[in-house]
Design a protein around this motif. Sequence first.
Motif, mmCIF file in Angstrom:
data_model
loop_
_atom_site.group_PDB
_atom_site.id
_atom_site.type_symbol
_atom_site.label_atom_id
_atom_site.label_comp_id
_atom_site.label_asym_id
_atom_site.label_seq_id
_atom_site.Cartn_x
_atom_site.Cartn_y
_atom_site.Cartn_z
ATOM 1 N N GLU A 121 31.051 42.608 -4.118
ATOM 2 C CA GLU A 121 30.528 43.975 -4.143
ATOM 3 C C GLU A 121 29.310 44.134 -5.040
ATOM 4 O O GLU A 121 28.683 45.187 -5.052
ATOM 5 C CB GLU A 121 31.639 44.935 -4.578
ATOM 6 C CG GLU A 121 32.798 44.955 -3.594
ATOM 7 C CD GLU A 121 33.995 45.731 -4.100
ATOM 8 O OE1 GLU A 121 33.931 46.306 -5.209
ATOM 9 O OE2 GLU A 121 35.007 45.766 -3.378
ATOM 10 N N GLY A 122 28.977 43.098 -5.804
ATOM 11 C CA GLY A 122 27.797 43.139 -6.652
ATOM 12 C C GLY A 122 27.947 44.018 -7.883
ATOM 13 O O GLY A 122 26.954 44.425 -8.479
ATOM 14 N N LYS A 123 29.180 44.304 -8.277
ATOM 15 C CA LYS A 123 29.423 45.149 -9.445
ATOM 16 C C LYS A 123 29.393 44.314 -10.723
ATOM 17 O O LYS A 123 29.592 43.102 -10.685
ATOM 18 C CB LYS A 123 30.783 45.832 -9.311
ATOM 19 C CG LYS A 123 30.834 46.803 -8.154
ATOM 20 C CD LYS A 123 32.187 47.473 -8.063
ATOM 21 C CE LYS A 123 32.209 48.454 -6.904
ATOM 22 N NZ LYS A 123 33.536 49.042 -6.722
ATOM 23 N N PRO A 124 29.149 44.968 -11.863
ATOM 24 C CA PRO A 124 29.196 44.226 -13.139
ATOM 25 C C PRO A 124 30.593 43.644 -13.373
ATOM 26 O O PRO A 124 31.595 44.265 -13.010
ATOM 27 C CB PRO A 124 28.880 45.305 -14.180
ATOM 28 C CG PRO A 124 28.181 46.385 -13.430
ATOM 29 C CD PRO A 124 28.737 46.355 -12.048
ATOM 30 N N ALA A 125 30.649 42.469 -13.966
ATOM 31 C CA ALA A 125 31.931 41.814 -14.253
ATOM 32 C C ALA A 125 32.710 42.617 -15.286
ATOM 33 O O ALA A 125 32.186 42.933 -16.348
ATOM 34 C CB ALA A 125 31.686 40.395 -14.754
ATOM 35 N N GLU A 126 33.936 42.964 -14.951
ATOM 36 C CA GLU A 126 34.792 43.702 -15.884
ATOM 37 C C GLU A 126 35.307 42.792 -16.993
ATOM 38 O O GLU A 126 35.521 43.232 -18.114
ATOM 39 C CB GLU A 126 35.984 44.307 -15.137
ATOM 40 C CG GLU A 126 35.622 45.382 -14.158
ATOM 41 C CD GLU A 126 36.834 45.892 -13.394
ATOM 42 O OE1 GLU A 126 37.971 45.697 -13.868
ATOM 43 O OE2 GLU A 126 36.633 46.460 -12.314
ATOM 44 N N LYS A 127 35.540 41.531 -16.635
ATOM 45 C CA LYS A 127 36.037 40.533 -17.578
ATOM 46 C C LYS A 127 35.193 39.278 -17.402
ATOM 47 O O LYS A 127 34.413 39.173 -16.456
ATOM 48 C CB LYS A 127 37.499 40.176 -17.265
ATOM 49 C CG LYS A 127 38.457 41.329 -17.286
ATOM 50 C CD LYS A 127 39.842 40.847 -16.879
ATOM 51 C CE LYS A 127 40.834 41.978 -16.778
ATOM 52 N NZ LYS A 127 42.155 41.508 -16.329
ATOM 53 N N ASP A 128 35.367 38.318 -18.308
ATOM 54 C CA ASP A 128 34.692 37.037 -18.139
ATOM 55 C C ASP A 128 35.139 36.404 -16.825
ATOM 56 O O ASP A 128 36.321 36.418 -16.478
ATOM 57 C CB ASP A 128 35.016 36.090 -19.292
ATOM 58 C CG ASP A 128 34.349 36.498 -20.597
ATOM 59 O OD1 ASP A 128 33.458 37.367 -20.563
ATOM 60 O OD2 ASP A 128 34.726 35.934 -21.634
#
Length: 68
Positions: free
Chosen positions: A11-18
């Motif tokens: 989805e191209g979203k920022p990574a929530e976690k590593d």
Amino acid sequence: MEPYEWAYWMEGKPAEKDIKAPDGSLLEKAGAVRDGGPTTNAWRRRVRNAVMDENDYMVRKWNEFIAA
């Protein structure tokens, strides 16, 4: 694949976690954004702009079929 990984890769979203590789090494840190945006957009561009290698062959065979 975990939901946060799907959100990052597809989805191209920022990574929530590593984001980690299968061997446990770090691929991306939390907050990183993948270049290119959502994967589905990239797939649409590639499919829309692509001509299959077999295109000439298939057109030639289709024309032979129609002419028969």
